[in-house]
Design a protein around this motif. Structure first.
Motif, PDB file in Angstrom:
ATOM      1  N   MET A  95      -8.644  56.150 -17.250  1.00 44.63           N
ATOM      2  CA  MET A  95     -10.005  56.520 -16.880  1.00 44.63           C
ATOM      3  C   MET A  95     -10.061  56.845 -15.383  1.00 44.63           C
ATOM      4  SD  MET A  95     -13.461  54.180 -17.065  1.00 44.63           S
ATOM      5  CE  MET A  95     -13.437  53.538 -15.407  1.00 44.63           C
ATOM      6  N   THR A  96     -10.513  58.034 -15.040  1.00 41.77           N
ATOM      7  CA  THR A  96     -10.652  58.406 -13.624  1.00 41.77           C
ATOM      8  C   THR A  96     -11.896  57.771 -13.041  1.00 41.77           C
ATOM      9  OG1 THR A  96      -9.616  60.504 -14.074  1.00 41.77           O
ATOM     10  CG2 THR A  96     -10.833  60.340 -12.013  1.00 41.77           C
ATOM     11  N   LEU A  97     -11.723  57.093 -11.869  1.00 36.62           N
ATOM     12  CA  LEU A  97     -12.874  56.537 -11.155  1.00 36.62           C
ATOM     13  C   LEU A  97     -13.470  57.608 -10.254  1.00 36.62           C
ATOM     14  CD1 LEU A  97     -11.838  52.963  -9.945  1.00 36.62           C
ATOM     15  CD2 LEU A  97     -13.789  53.567 -11.389  1.00 36.62           C
ATOM     16  N   PHE A  98     -14.780  57.633 -10.190  1.00 39.24           N
ATOM     17  CA  PHE A  98     -15.448  58.562  -9.287  1.00 39.24           C
ATOM     18  C   PHE A  98     -16.024  57.802  -8.090  1.00 39.24           C
ATOM     19  CE2 PHE A  98     -14.962  61.318 -12.837  1.00 39.24           C
ATOM     20  CZ  PHE A  98     -14.892  62.587 -12.286  1.00 39.24           C
TER      21      PHE A  98
ATOM     22  N   LEU B  18     -25.111  64.360  -1.186  1.00 43.95           N
ATOM     23  CA  LEU B  18     -24.412  63.371  -2.023  1.00 43.95           C
ATOM     24  C   LEU B  18     -23.415  64.092  -2.913  1.00 43.95           C
ATOM     25  CD1 LEU B  18     -24.331  60.355  -3.086  1.00 43.95           C
ATOM     26  CD2 LEU B  18     -26.019  61.087  -4.780  1.00 43.95           C
ATOM     27  N   VAL B  19     -22.161  63.649  -2.909  1.00 43.37           N
ATOM     28  CA  VAL B  19     -21.151  64.272  -3.770  1.00 43.37           C
ATOM     29  C   VAL B  19     -20.418  63.193  -4.568  1.00 43.37           C
ATOM     30  CG1 VAL B  19     -20.782  66.231  -2.208  1.00 43.37           C
ATOM     31  CG2 VAL B  19     -19.351  64.191  -1.979  1.00 43.37           C
ATOM     32  N   GLU B  20     -19.834  63.620  -5.673  1.00 41.80           N
ATOM     33  CA  GLU B  20     -18.981  62.713  -6.454  1.00 41.80           C
ATOM     34  C   GLU B  20     -17.571  63.271  -6.430  1.00 41.80           C
ATOM     35  OE1 GLU B  20     -19.936  61.308 -10.245  1.00 41.80           O
ATOM     36  OE2 GLU B  20     -21.990  60.737  -9.745  1.00 41.80           O
ATOM     37  N   THR B  21     -16.622  62.422  -6.093  1.00 42.68           N
ATOM     38  CA  THR B  21     -15.245  62.862  -5.925  1.00 42.68           C
ATOM     39  C   THR B  21     -14.350  61.938  -6.740  1.00 42.68           C
ATOM     40  OG1 THR B  21     -15.906  63.196  -3.628  1.00 42.68           O
ATOM     41  CG2 THR B  21     -13.581  63.557  -4.151  1.00 42.68           C
ATOM     42  N   PRO B  22     -13.440  62.483  -7.532  1.00 50.09           N
ATOM     43  CA  PRO B  22     -12.520  61.597  -8.266  1.00 50.09           C
ATOM     44  C   PRO B  22     -11.591  60.882  -7.284  1.00 50.09           C
ATOM     45  CG  PRO B  22     -11.926  63.900  -8.605  1.00 50.09           C
ATOM     46  CD  PRO B  22     -13.200  63.905  -7.829  1.00 50.09           C
TER      47      PRO B  22
END
Lengths: 332, 332
Positions: free
Chosen positions: B1-4, B25-29
């Motif tokens: 499972m990749t954490l963001f 605001l951004v979400e990055t793996p």
């Protein structure tokens, strides 16, 4: 024959700018000299910006000059009569007799000076309070290191001229701020500063920037206002400002500091001082300054008004920057 | 499972006041953890006024925050994964991971903290940079003596609250300046200051005068503007001003100092400082501050925004004085 002493009293406190009618000239007969007293014929009266503060009764570091009393001031002269063991007729002395032709004293605050190698008038300037003021603010507050850049305002004046020359002797770049091309030329050519900015040329910040390519490490401030704002904007991190005078605001309206946040941003130290609160340094400072003047290594210039009656006009001119170098009044 | 990992970037520089669209605001793996690295789940993000300076690209003591990168900031959290010998899963740590939920590091700038007697969040406040800021400015620049009067602005804030309590422990009279009756009541009743002046009550100088009947010997300045002007006007001779912040001018318009001549007249010392330039005092300061918090002798208060997405609004509120005590963002 009764001798008469001419004196200038403070007649009224200035509302804004000082005017001639704030002063009053009187003639007073001299009382016979008492036991233990010494009488001095003052040759020179020193005019200094601090006197403006004393003329007001606003809260300050010193008591205001009382009305109807002789204006405060430093003097240099010659003993003409003595009932005091420590003083003989013909001795040259410096003291604080104020704006008058004769001074009478029990000897307190009076000290003999040697005018063999240092002219008598210099004891009111480069080898007097103005010189010690420069010495103290530069050495104690700014504490410059060789290679640093020091800016001083009123650079051709009694204090500023000494600041820059001492800075040069310490291996610094000395940059003055003065009013008009004549003063600026004198500051560079005679006093040996590296540069001088003419604040009357209308381009103060840009001219100062050109004169301080490596920024400013120390500021000796005599004026305040636009020049201080410009210098602050040129300060390097951890720079130090000795606040000696703010003559720009002496006539009433407080002159603000435009960007105090620079003090924080550049982590500056700014300190106000009054040289008469640091009497411990005076002997060393006067010894060094006297030596430099005697050796011709410390230049100074005087503007000399002739006669006590012309002291008010000379003082008003001083506050407007009309003098060129140390402002004196010759009393004899 | 990749954490963001959720992060807040600086999207644009404020023209005047900070606005929400200065942030993004951004979400990055999260990349797999590398050799020698440690991964931290941040529990708390600290919001501090200095961040406002970094958002501009004006000349300052620090490089500006780069655009499109994670906003700078101190964080406290827990190690969740470790390939680093010095850190184990479950360790509590403080660092400078910025406005994001996870931090990945080779250990540099990260230090373990003990939350047995001191809550984790306090390492971002009273036992962190704000506490050391208070300790340094008070002890090193103001250097108070028992019986002196110390004034501190933003008195209920993370820095000001520590300043006043340390001043009280040193035997001084502590007077705060804060905005509104609630903050002022807290400053006196909970923090134990002798008095607190509400700058919003519209009578700042007179109220400060009443609160400082013996004048002011030391000023710890966080705000600038009217409060600093009023405090300067109350300073005793040889008073000392530690210039820590000038939040009143952070949104563009420089806030002048009305009467810099007071610095001369009262022979004051004013010094700006940045606590991260004095790392040598941190161990001693943190030891003392941690001991005081653990013993219940140093009170503090927190305003906690919930969730990274609310950090911009909380920061804008901080710049307007809407927080009450240390402003944090809880990230978990």
């Amino acid at each position: 024959m009764t001798l008469f002493n001419r004196q200038i009293l403070l007649a009224s406190r200035p509302q804004a700018a000082v005017t001639p009618d704030n002063f009053k000239l009187v003639e007073t007969p001299l009382a016979p000299l008492g036991q233990g007293q010494v009488r001095v014929r003052n040759h020179y009266l020193s005019l200094d910006p601090y006197m403006r503060g004393r003329m007001s009764d606003a809260k300050s570091y010193a008591e205001p000059q009382p009305l109807d009393e002789v204006m405060i001031g430093a003097t240099a002269g010659e003993v003409v009569e003595s009932n005091h063991a420590a003083f003989a007729v013909g001795d040259k002395v410096a003291g604080m007799f104020g704006w008058q032709e004769y001074g009478t004293s029990d000897g307190a605050g009076l000290h003999k000076v040697d005018d063999t190698h240092v002219p008598l008038s210099a004891y009111l300037g480069a080898v007097g309070m103005p010189g010690v003021t420069a010495w103290y603010g530069l050495n104690t507050i700014i504490a410059p290191r060789a290679g640093q850049t020091i800016v001083v305002s009123a650079a051709s004046g009694a204090v500023g001229s000494v600041v820059g020359q001492l800075a040069k002797l310490a291996g610094c770049r000395a940059v003055g701020i003065a009013g008009g091309p004549d003063k600026c030329r004198y500051v560079v050519e005679t006093l040996g500063f590296d540069a001088c900015v003419d604040y009357k040329a209308g381009n103060l910040y840009e001219d100062l920037k050109s004169a301080t390519p490596g920024g400013v490490d120390g500021c000796f401030e005599n004026v305040g206002g636009e020049g201080l704002d410009a210098t602050l904007a040129r300060m390097n991190a951890f720079g130090r400002i000795a606040l000696c005078g703010m003559i720009a605001g002496y006539d009433g309206q407080p002159v603000p500091l435009a960007q105090p946040s620079i003090i924080l941003r550049s982590r500056l130290l700014m300190q106000g001082f009054i040289v008469t609160e640091h009497m411990d340094v005076w002997p060393q400072a006067l010894r060094e300054l006297g030596g430099l003047v005697a050796q011709g290594k410390l230049q100074y210039r005087e503007t000399i008004a002739q006669g006590l009656e012309n002291a008010p006009e000379a003082f008003i001119g001083l506050l407007k920057g009309k003098n060129f170098g140390k402002q004196l009044v010759k009393l004899i």
